[in-house]
Design an enzyme around this catalytic site. Structure first.
Site, PDB file in Angstrom:
ATOM      1  N   LYS A 101       4.696   4.518  -1.488  1.00  0.00           N
ATOM      2  CA  LYS A 101       4.753   5.904  -1.977  1.00  0.00           C
ATOM      3  C   LYS A 101       6.113   6.547  -1.697  1.00  0.00           C
ATOM      4  CE  LYS A 101      -0.233   6.670  -1.603  1.00  0.00           C
ATOM      5  NZ  LYS A 101      -1.334   7.231  -0.796  1.00  0.00           N
TER       6      LYS A 101
ATOM      7  N   GLY B 100       0.818  -1.203   0.000  1.00  0.00           N
ATOM      8  CA  GLY B 100       0.000   0.000   0.000  1.00  0.00           C
ATOM      9  C   GLY B 100       0.852   1.252   0.000  1.00  0.00           C
ATOM     10  N   SER B 101       0.432   2.242   0.774  1.00  0.00           N
ATOM     11  CA  SER B 101       1.049   3.569   0.702  1.00  0.00           C
ATOM     12  C   SER B 101       2.483   3.639   1.199  1.00  0.00           C
ATOM     13  CB  SER B 101       0.191   4.579   1.475  1.00  0.00           C
ATOM     14  OG  SER B 101      -1.066   4.730   0.844  1.00  0.00           O
ATOM     15  N   VAL B 102       2.976   2.617   1.863  1.00  0.00           N
ATOM     16  CA  VAL B 102       4.391   2.601   2.221  1.00  0.00           C
ATOM     17  C   VAL B 102       5.244   2.703   0.957  1.00  0.00           C
ATOM     18  CG1 VAL B 102       6.241   1.194   3.215  1.00  0.00           C
ATOM     19  CG2 VAL B 102       4.039   1.330   4.368  1.00  0.00           C
TER      20      VAL B 102
END
Length: 582
Positions: free
Chosen positions: A310, A306-308
């Site tokens: 990013k 997920g957003s990790v």
């Protein structure tokens, strides 16, 4: 005439059969006594085993020590060793019970329950030196207090420490030469997981010590005073000791905090930011020693980040110089920019987009990056060390590509080449979805790289292997090793450090719950859809933010939306480490 030929034929057949029998008897009795047949059976050993019953005082396997020299896998304790024939003997059970301060009935019941020699409640009864001397002074055949080596409580349930057990097939596969030489047997324990597997060639038992006695067919002692020691110890160099990078106290605390968190599937990885050494690793469900391969070590298993992820997209955007302070993004838009987002964040600049984890911003940046370079995300992930296995690998003696962390999974970014040309596929990839999968260990190593200013190092789980009873004499040391390949520009690393800090300090940052943690934290949250109606909850970061000492990744996998406990576990671990003695 025909009758004579028949007799001659029968005679020849009998002679051949007799010769075949003599051949096998000679093999059994003279020539192949220590390695008979394709199974390499030690006939002498088997003969002795048929006539003896024994208790293993020390299996001779090498020890795994923590970074301070504390044994992680075994401990030595005085224990009362009892042989089962005592149940049919008249022996001073009342005297022994009185010396130990226990009931004689308990000893009687314990003997009745065992058909093999055993240690009587070694983990619950502490026997002093004076008590041991008093019992041994009675000279009881079949009852003796000895210092024995026992598994340390909890060590059998740790994925990072792993498992060592009897596995004849594996012994033959790994150590046929040692088996043929009679140095080990098919009953010698071998490591099948974790550090026990990684360092098995060095931990392999060569000096088993037993307390044994010769028996009759009924299991009674063959001779009076027949109990004796049997030890294969030949020198003071073995068993070897592997000095790991783990910290026993921190590992114990980590295990407790993961259990208290209620995480059913997930765990944590903790690294020393200065050395890149592994300090603790916990995976749930806990390892079941009776069925150790039921679940994997999820800290080494690639999962949706997920957003990790990013962090990678942000680094690529900074490195490629496609973002600036004047840019803004409509974060009320969904990831594809064709409808409203579930999270209405308003118009945000790049920094706030990172702090509040705006999907639209990073989906947009991902597409801009791949317009000019189809490998932009891959290249940046490589600069952060994500595309290489994190664990220390190198040549050790004649072991080529020796791995300190066996079983480590690898990173996937794009699974299909066609996805690099699809706007929606790029959008999903840029926010750590679609086919992106990374291990928690790899994410920890990425954060460690950023915390150190961009230097990519391999993760060590051990620093040296020492000889036994030889002071500080080392057999081998494991030096720091860098991960080869290009690194990010210093400016990019500085920007990433600021962005990770704002995740916590920003009033709307996804890590703002860590503002009152015992250490200042820099990090990134992540919530990944799994495609099964569940989520992966992550928080990855380092602390203290201005002088990083620790790198931590906490992950809660396959949970109902909105119920992930990764951030809470991260905070509890930060606070726990702050209370640890210097």
């Amino acid at each position: 005439m025909i009758h004579s030929k028949r007799i001659l034929s029968i005679g020849i057949l009998l002679l051949i059969a007799f010769g075949f029998l003599i051949y096998h008897l000679s093999m059994l009795q003279l020539f192949r006594t220590t390695s008979y047949s394709s199974g390499h059976v030690n006939l002498i050993q088997k003969s002795i085993e048929q006539r003896t019953t024994s208790y293993v005082v020390n299996d001779g396997r090498g020890a795994l020590l923590d970074r301070n020299g504390v044994s992680l896998t075994t401990e030595k304790k005085r224990a009362l060793i009892l042989f089962p024939f005592l149940k049919n003997e008249d022996w001073p059970i009342d005297q022994v019970s009185h010396i130990l301060g226990i009931s004689s009935t308990d000893l009687t019941d314990a003997l009745a329950a065992h058909n093999q020699p055993f240690a009587y409640k070694p983990m619950s009864i502490s026997i002093s030196s004076k008590q041991a001397q008093s019992i041994n002074a009675l000279h009881i055949l079949g009852a003796e207090v000895l210092e024995v080596t026992l598994p340390k409580p909890g060590s059998l349930n740790s994925y990072i420490l792993g498992v060592a057990s009897q596995n004849p097939t594996l012994v033959k596969k790994r150590y046929s030469d040692l088996l043929n030489q009679g140095i080990i047997s098919t009953a010698t324990p071998v490591g099948t997981m974790g550090l026990q597997e990684a360092f098995d060639p060095f931990l392999l038992s060569r000096n088993e010590t037993k307390l044994l006695y010769h028996t009759t067919g009924d299991g009674d002692p063959l001779f009076k005073n027949s109990v004796r020691y049997s030890s294969g110890a030949s020198d003071s160099y073995y068993p070897l000791k592997v000095k790991t990078t783990l910290d026993a106290s921190i590992q114990k605390m980590a295990e407790q905090l993961v259990t208290q968190s209620g995480i059913k599937k997930g765990g944590l990885v903790l690294l020393d930011a200065k050395s890149n050494n592994l300090l603790a690793m916990v995976s749930r469900p806990a390892l079941n020693s009776s069925d150790p391969f039921k679940y994997p070590n999820y800290m080494l298993t690639p999962e949706f980040p997920g957003s990790v992820f990013k962090v990678v997209t942000a680094a690529a955007a900074i490195e490629s110089n496609i973002v600036n302070d004047q840019m803004s993004f409509d974060c009320n838009q969904n990831v594809y920019g064709d409808g409203a987002s579930n999270r209405q964040l308003g118009t945000l600049n790049f920094d706030d987009s990172f702090a509040e984890s705006c999907n639209y911003t990073f989906a947009t940046l991902g597409n801009r990056l791949l317009e000019s370079n189809l490998n932009a995300l891959d290249d940046t992930a490589d600069k952060l060390g994500l595309l290489s296995k994190a664990g220390w690998t190198g040549d050790v003696f004649h072991y080529q590509n020796f791995e300190q962390i066996p079983g480590e999974g690898t990173t996937t970014i794009f699974k299909k080449a066609s996805d690099r040309h699809q706007t929606k596929a790029i959008a999903q990839t840029a926010i750590g979805q679609l086919n992106v999968k990374v291990t928690p260990l790899a994410i920890a190593n990425m954060m460690s790289t950023i915390a150190r200013g961009g230097e990519k190092w391999e993760v060590r789980t051990a620093t040296e292997i020492d000889y036994n009873n030889m002071g500080n004499m080392q057999l081998v040391t494991f030096p720091h090793k860098t991960i080869q390949g290009p690194s990010l520009k210093p400016y990019t690393i500085m920007q990433l450090q600021d962005l990770l800090r704002e995740v916590v300090t920003s009033p709307k940052g996804t890590g703002r719950a860590l503002q009152d943690a015992a250490y200042s934290v820099a990090g990134k949250s992540g919530t990944a859809e799994t495609g099964k109606g569940t989520e992966n909850s992550w928080f990855a970061g380092y602390f203290p933010a201005d002088d990083p000492q620790y790198v931590l990744v906490a992950v809660d996998l396959d949970v109902s939306p909105g119920t992930g406990k990764a951030l809470t576990l991260f905070k509890n671990m930060v606070n726990g480490l702050a209370k640890m003695p210097e």
